[in-house]
Design an enzyme around this catalytic site. Structure first.
Site, short mmCIF file in Angstrom:
data_model
loop_
_atom_site.label_atom_id
_atom_site.label_comp_id
_atom_site.label_asym_id
_atom_site.label_seq_id
_atom_site.Cartn_x
_atom_site.Cartn_y
_atom_site.Cartn_z
N ASP A 77 -9.13 -6.22 24.59
CA ASP A 77 -9.42 -6.32 25.32
C ASP A 77 -7.79 -6.20 26.22
O ASP A 77 -7.32 -7.44 27.13
CB ASP A 77 -10.01 -7.70 25.17
CG ASP A 77 -10.89 -8.35 25.15
OD1 ASP A 77 -12.24 -7.81 24.87
OD2 ASP A 77 -10.78 -8.88 23.55
N HIS A 105 -14.93 -2.23 28.88
CA HIS A 105 -13.83 -1.72 29.96
C HIS A 105 -13.97 -2.50 30.90
O HIS A 105 -15.50 -1.55 31.15
CB HIS A 105 -13.41 0.10 30.05
CG HIS A 105 -13.02 0.41 28.24
ND1 HIS A 105 -12.73 1.29 27.85
CD2 HIS A 105 -13.22 -0.53 27.33
CE1 HIS A 105 -12.35 1.24 26.29
NE2 HIS A 105 -12.47 0.26 26.12
#
Length: 489
Positions: A77, A105
């Site tokens: 992340d 993503h």
């Protein structure tokens, strides 16, 4: 190359200090008189770049090697997708080398529209870029085609632009069911997986009874192989059931998938190596991050593949000597989803503030992320393993409004002895105390800044102190979610 200590005015210099705090129980800094603005408030229009600034950006992008990689340095992340999306404009190919739909993503197009991708490489928004899903990845076809349909419904053409390795393993719905049953079985010791079936699929790969994309070319034997997997799952997990009817329906579904996937299936090992010989520029997009690596992460709270530099070679079939620049993506603070050690975790108001301001909720699971200060010990460990040539520091704008910011610069045992390396021992990790360096914060909104020299002095101090501690230059600084919200240093 060594870094010179940044110059500060006397007041700012006096604000820096050191402190010792127990891991996962760091005392948050005093709350600001005015709470930091929300991420939405920070999204102001970017100022027009100056000519020298544009030249600096162009220089950074054009100097990248023929084969380069973007890898995460924390627990995922970090914002890898955004950098890949930007860099892809200068590359012919963007390739995924490992993982599957557990990697989320988030990227934005030039109009600011948000796209959340899980398996399709982030280079897909650049119409001239070829996207490759390598042999090291695991492919859930229902999810893969759902992503493609979503992209095409938004005007993004995928036809002829995505290649899937014939050596990649297939991830089935039953793998996801087994993943959930395994978590229930673990009880309070659960790993906190995304329940996307990644672990069970890689398990089948390792014990050598998994199905690969190439098996879709042989539907006459596909059913028998799938039946073996389902039977093994039923024997292993009491709550798992399947029938002849279920098997038949699954095979029929995959017969349709096989027909649709046909144009995508490629010997990507050959394709990648031929592309290197043809001097094509290749960008490798890592999923997850080094601290989740099956070998180097906080085992067993890790993923089932290798999101480190070594995974590029094994997941794409290219030689180590062909790889040049490796960019490590690191958030300006630290986050983690799921269970596992987190030495610099903030459990108080500051952690909540970072979560809210940074919109820290998982792309794949939607779960709130655990938040804490930037862990320099873990970052140096990741840099050592991967040999990064530069770093991309993301979400610097989220720290705006804090009176002070902290860097976790060392781990110490309970008796105060400093630990020289990142521990493999989970019990030790849970008990360590973190030594913090305290730096002054900044109040100015930095989301519209596009020139490094225009950042507040204390923000520059923060960036340069990270460089000094880690010994690797920060070339890219994220100050917002959009494509343009990036400073080239």
């Amino acid at each position: 190359m060594p870094f010179s200590p940044p110059c500060l005015d006397p007041a700012a210099a006096a604000a820096a200090s050191l402190s010792f705090l127990p891991a996962a129980a760091a005392r948050p800094p005093a709350p600001c008189a005015v709470a930091p603005r929300s991420r939405r408030a920070l999204r102001v229009a970017a100022s027009v770049a100056t000519a020298p600034e544009s030249a600096a950006a162009q220089g950074r992008l054009e100097s990248l090697s023929q084969v380069a990689g973007v890898l995460g340095t924390q627990w995922g992340d970090e914002g890898k997708g955004k950098l890949v999306d930007i860099l892809a404009q200068r590359f012919d190919i963007v390739a995924r080398c490992q993982g599957g739909a557990n990697a989320g993503h988030t990227i934005y197009n030039s109009e600011g529209k948000k796209f959340s991708l899980h398996l399709v490489p982030s280079g897909i928004l650049n119409e001239k870029t070829m996207c490759v899903v390598g042999n090291g990845a695991v492919v859930h076809l229902p999810g893969f085609f759902k992503e493609i349909d979503g992209l095409e419904s938004n005007g993004i053409s995928c036809e002829g632009r995505i290649l899937v390795s014939d050596r990649a393993h297939l991830l089935f719905d039953f793998h996801q069911t087994v993943d959930g049953l395994r978590e229930v079985e673990l009880g309070n010791s659960l790993i906190g997986t995304t329940k996307r079936g990644i672990g069970p699929c890689y398990s089948n790969k390792v014990i050598r009874n998994g199905l690969r994309v190439s098996d879709l070319r042989h539907m006459d034997t596909f059913g028998a192989k799938l039946n073996t997997l389902l039977r093994d799952a039923a024997l292993r997990f009491e709550g798992f059931e399947y029938s002849t009817k279920t098997l038949k329906e699954e095979v029929e579904k995959y017969e349709k998938f096989a027909e649709r996937l046909g144009p995508y299936i490629t010997d990507t090992v050959h394709f990648m190596n031929q592309s290197i010989l043809q001097n094509k520029k290749i960008l490798v997009e890592g999923g997850q991050a080094t601290m989740l690596d099956i070998d180097f992460g906080t085992y067993p709270f890790v993923t089932s593949s290798s999101p480190s530099a070594g995974g590029i070679c094994t997941g794409l079939g290219i030689a180590p000597r062909s790889i040049g620049d490796l960019i490590g993506v690191v958030k300006a603070y630290t986050t983690r989803v799921g269970s596992g050690p987190f030495p610099t975790e903030l459990l108080g108001k500051t952690g909540d503030l970072l979560r809210a301001s940074g919109m820290e909720f998982g792309t794949t699971t939607g779960r709130p992320r655990r938040c804490g200060w930037l862990d320099i010990v873990a970052l140096k460990y990741c840099c050592q393993i991967n040999g990064f040539s530069s770093l991309n520091l993301t979400k610097l704008d989220v720290l705006t409004g804090l009176k002070e910011v902290k860097l976790g610069i060392a781990y110490c045992t309970e008796d105060g002895k400093e630990i020289e390396s990142f521990p493999a021992d989970l019990d030790l990790l849970e008990k360590i105390k973190v030594k913090y360096e305290v730096l002054p914060g900044w109040e100015d909104d930095i989301s519209s800044v596009r020139n490094y020299s225009d950042l507040p002095e204390t923000a520059r101090l923060y960036v340069e102190r990270i460089e000094e501690l880690v010994g690797i230059p920060v070339h890219y600084i994220g100050v917002g979610p959009g494509r343009d919200a990036l400073i080239y240093k």
